[in-house]
Design an enzyme around this catalytic site. Structure first.
Site, short mmCIF file in Angstrom:
data_model
loop_
_atom_site.label_atom_id
_atom_site.label_comp_id
_atom_site.label_asym_id
_atom_site.label_seq_id
_atom_site.Cartn_x
_atom_site.Cartn_y
_atom_site.Cartn_z
CB VAL A 15 -0.98 0.00 1.21
CG1 VAL A 15 -1.84 1.26 1.19
CG2 VAL A 15 -1.86 -1.25 1.19
CE LYS A 107 -7.45 -6.63 7.58
NZ LYS A 107 -6.66 -6.48 6.41
CD GLU A 131 -13.86 4.91 2.02
OE1 GLU A 131 -14.53 5.92 2.26
OE2 GLU A 131 -14.32 3.75 2.07
N GLY A 136 -11.08 -2.08 0.49
CA GLY A 136 -10.11 -1.43 -0.39
C GLY A 136 -10.62 -0.21 -1.15
CB ILE A 138 -15.80 -0.49 -2.14
CG1 ILE A 138 -15.57 -1.61 -3.16
CG2 ILE A 138 -17.27 -0.12 -2.05
CD1 ILE A 138 -16.33 -2.89 -2.82
CD GLU A 192 -1.06 -12.42 3.76
OE1 GLU A 192 0.15 -12.59 4.05
OE2 GLU A 192 -1.48 -11.41 3.17
CG ASP A 203 -9.55 -9.70 6.14
OD1 ASP A 203 -8.67 -8.85 6.36
OD2 ASP A 203 -10.36 -9.62 5.19
CE LYS A 207 -10.84 -6.32 4.99
NZ LYS A 207 -10.66 -7.26 3.87
N1 LIG Z 1 -2.38 -4.98 0.75
C1 LIG Z 1 -3.65 -4.71 0.60
O1 LIG Z 1 -4.25 -5.02 -0.45
C2 LIG Z 1 -4.41 -3.98 1.66
C3 LIG Z 1 -5.77 -3.66 1.45
C4 LIG Z 1 -6.46 -2.94 2.43
C5 LIG Z 1 -5.81 -2.60 3.60
N2 LIG Z 1 -4.52 -2.96 3.79
C6 LIG Z 1 -3.89 -2.58 5.06
O2 LIG Z 1 -2.81 -1.69 4.77
C7 LIG Z 1 -1.78 -1.87 5.75
C8 LIG Z 1 -0.48 -2.18 5.03
O3 LIG Z 1 -0.64 -3.34 4.25
P1 LIG Z 1 0.45 -3.79 3.18
O4 LIG Z 1 -0.20 -4.87 2.38
O5 LIG Z 1 1.01 -2.62 2.46
O6 LIG Z 1 1.56 -4.45 4.13
P2 LIG Z 1 3.06 -4.82 3.76
O7 LIG Z 1 3.24 -4.95 2.30
O8 LIG Z 1 3.43 -5.96 4.62
O9 LIG Z 1 3.88 -3.53 4.24
C9 LIG Z 1 4.05 -3.20 5.58
C10 LIG Z 1 5.07 -2.10 5.69
O10 LIG Z 1 5.21 -1.74 7.07
C11 LIG Z 1 6.61 -1.75 7.39
N3 LIG Z 1 6.78 -2.14 8.80
C12 LIG Z 1 6.45 -3.33 9.37
N4 LIG Z 1 6.80 -3.32 10.66
C13 LIG Z 1 7.37 -2.13 10.90
C14 LIG Z 1 7.97 -1.53 12.03
N5 LIG Z 1 8.04 -2.20 13.19
N6 LIG Z 1 8.44 -0.28 11.93
C15 LIG Z 1 8.37 0.38 10.76
N7 LIG Z 1 7.83 -0.11 9.64
C16 LIG Z 1 7.34 -1.36 9.70
C17 LIG Z 1 7.26 -2.75 6.47
O11 LIG Z 1 8.63 -2.45 6.35
P3 LIG Z 1 9.61 -3.27 5.36
O12 LIG Z 1 9.12 -2.97 3.96
O13 LIG Z 1 10.96 -2.69 5.59
O14 LIG Z 1 9.48 -4.70 5.72
C18 LIG Z 1 6.46 -2.51 5.18
O15 LIG Z 1 7.02 -1.47 4.42
C19 LIG Z 1 -2.30 -2.99 6.69
O16 LIG Z 1 -2.95 -2.42 7.78
C20 LIG Z 1 -3.29 -3.73 5.83
O17 LIG Z 1 -4.29 -4.40 6.58
C21 LIG Z 1 -3.80 -3.63 2.86
#
Ligand SMILES: NC(=O)c1ccc[n+]([C@@H]2O[C@H](COP(=O)([O-])OP(=O)(O)OC[C@H]3O[C@@H](n4cnc5c(N)ncnc54)[C@H](OP(=O)(O)O)[C@@H]3O)[C@@H](O)[C@H]2O)c1
Length: 440
Positions: A15, A107, A131, A136, A138, A192, A203, A207
């Site tokens: 994200v 979430k 939002e 996502g 929507i 995952e 999950d 939501k």
């Molecule tokens: N992916 C989706 O489609 C989606 C959809 C809706 C909502 N979300 C929500 O959006 C959020 C992020 O999701 P994502 O998919 O982008 O996750 P992600 O790809 O796993 O990215 C998480 C990021 O957070 C960083 N991080 C983790 N632990 C940390 C710490 N202790 N200190 C500083 N930074 C840290 C990670 O660093 P590194 O890169 O260095 O490891 C990474 O850059 C979550 O809350 C998720 O539920 C995601």
């Protein structure tokens, strides 16, 4: 031109990097809409050296999320790290307490601490926008928070987990088993490595807790959600659903009942012709029923970097324009504790699939137990045992006989009690399969 809105972005994963990308690509459009640029000035993640799709040289690096949140050079803090605990929680609290608006996609954090964070945001008179945390791309949070103000929501339900919808759609379309579809979803990156959070419904539950709070003005209560996943769903269930005029979906449902607010996540049979039944693959959908309004269904991408970033950027645009609404659509002080309707009192139709033992009186015993609980049967189908198809009449082979029952509206309590008695009578083998039916 007015001063840019300066962003501190914690998290540079799927994200976070998409947010940077979208803000850069959409810069001119955002200036036209908001009257000022939105610029990322500082970022942070776990590893500074990790290879990423964005150029980090343009931004200051602040590794500690709370330090980034408190940095005087930023106007808004964006949290896209994830997780209900620290560092996300502490960083968001730090930003709000410092009087900085927060945008988050988290979430888990909202489902656990949403009300407390809303109180903090209000105390410091700053926005808390989320939002991206539900469905996502929507815009369902905004719809509930800002658009349906005059309408009393009676029920909200939806497909809120793309992985589960992908698995169920693929099972039905290509006649594959749950385990095969799950493996494929993992290979395609939809699920995952540990898929239980998705497929066991947790999950969706987080939501749903957020949507229920926005819909009914109640304090978020994740623990009040009844949760059942899709891992026990078989092809036999999907086939039977199709024959009966239904499709099986993992739904999150929140509904106002006389007993209180019911919040439940479970595999659900929905009428095949309903809008929600048409939603296939990883797509999400949410239907809102409100008094005096025909149902509204929003359908779209529920996850993925760009869809989620679109929601984050939309929240940032509101802040750039100076728009601030209470996080859950009403002042936090006016949000009541949820009066939780116990699941035993849930009312609706039920699909029940049993394996009746091949012995005289089994069917009569099952019928008697259901009747004792005042359960009326809408339809009953007895199938041939799988191994003896076309060679013997049902009940003549020694194999248990699959029996599929559909009930008229009854209660969860009645169904549970009847099935306990049926099992005690030893007239069935294995566990009965129960799927709740949701009418439009
Ligand atoms: N992916 C989706 O489609 C989606 C959809 C809706 C909502 N979300 C929500 O959006 C959020 C992020 O999701 P994502 O998919 O982008 O996750 P992600 O790809 O796993 O990215 C998480 C990021 O957070 C960083 N991080 C983790 N632990 C940390 C710490 N202790 N200190 C500083 N930074 C840290 C990670 O660093 P590194 O890169 O260095 O490891 C990474 O850059 C979550 O809350 C998720 O539920 C995601």
């Amino acid at each position: 031109m007015a001063e840019p809105l300066k962003i501190g972005l914690a998290g540079l994963g799927t994200v976070g990097t998409a947010v940077v990308d979208l803000l850069e690509r959409g810069r001119d459009k955002l200036i036209a809409r908001c009257g000022r640029p939105i610029e990322v000035v500082a970022v942070g993640a776990r590893s500074r050296s990790k290879k990423r799709s964005i150029d980090l040289k343009k931004f200051r690096w602040i590794a500690d999320p709370a330090a980034l949140a408190a940095d005087p050079a930023i106007d808004v803090f964006v949290e896209v790290i994830g997780g209900a605990g620290d560092p996300a929680r502490r960083a968001v609290e730090t930003a709000l307490a410092a009087g900085k608006p927060v945008v988050t996609a988290n979430k888990a954090l909202l489902a656990r601490h949403g009300h407390r964070l809303a109180v903090l945001a209000e105390r410091h008179q700053v926005a808390l926008n989320f939002e991206a945390s539900v469905a996502g791309g929507i815009p369902i949070v905004k719809t509930l928070r800002e658009s349906l103000n005059g309408d009393a929501v009676t029920r909200i339900y939806g497909i809120l987990n793309g992985t589960c919808n992908y698995i169920l759609s693929r099972m039905e379309r290509d006649r594959l088993a749950f385990a095969d579809c799950l493996r494929e979803a993992q290979r395609l990156g939809y699920a995952e490595a540990d898929p239980s959070f998705d497929v066991e419904g947790h999950d969706t539950a987080q939501k749903l807790a957020i949507l229920a709070s926005l819909s009914f003005g109640t304090k978020i209560d994740e623990a009040a959600v009844f949760v059942e996943g899709i891992s026990s769903i078989t092809l036999a269930d999907l086939d039977a659903a199709a024959e009966l005029g239904y499709r099986v979906k993992l739904l999150g449902v929140a509904v106002r009942t006389e007993a209180g607010i019911e919040q439940r996540v479970h595999p659900t049979m929905v009428p095949k012709e309903s809008a929600i039944a048409q939603v296939l693959g990883v797509t999400n959908a949410v239907t809102v029923d409100a008094d005096g309004l025909a149902p509204i269904t929003l359908v779209g991408p529920g996850a993925g970097g760009m869809a989620t970033a679109s929601a984050v950027v939309s929240d940032l645009a509101d802040i750039a324009r100076g728009v601030r609404t209470p996080p859950f659509g009403r002042p936090a002080a006016r949000m009541s504790a949820i009066r939780r309707a116990p699941m035993q009192r849930h009312e609706g139709g039920y699909y029940i699939r049993l394996l009746a033992r091949d012995r005289p009186g089994s069917a009569a015993a099952i019928a008697r137990r259901l009747a004792q609980q005042q359960i009326s049967i809408e339809s009953i189908v007895q199938r041939q045992p799988a191994k003896t198809q076309s060679t013997a009449a049902p009940g003549r082979s020694g194999e248990p006989v699959p029996v599929i029952l559909v009930t008229y509206a009854t209660t969860e309590d009645a169904v549970r009690k009847a099935l306990v008695a049926v099992r005690r009578d030893r007239v069935i083998s294995g566990r009965p399969q129960v799927i709740r039916i949701e009418k439009n």
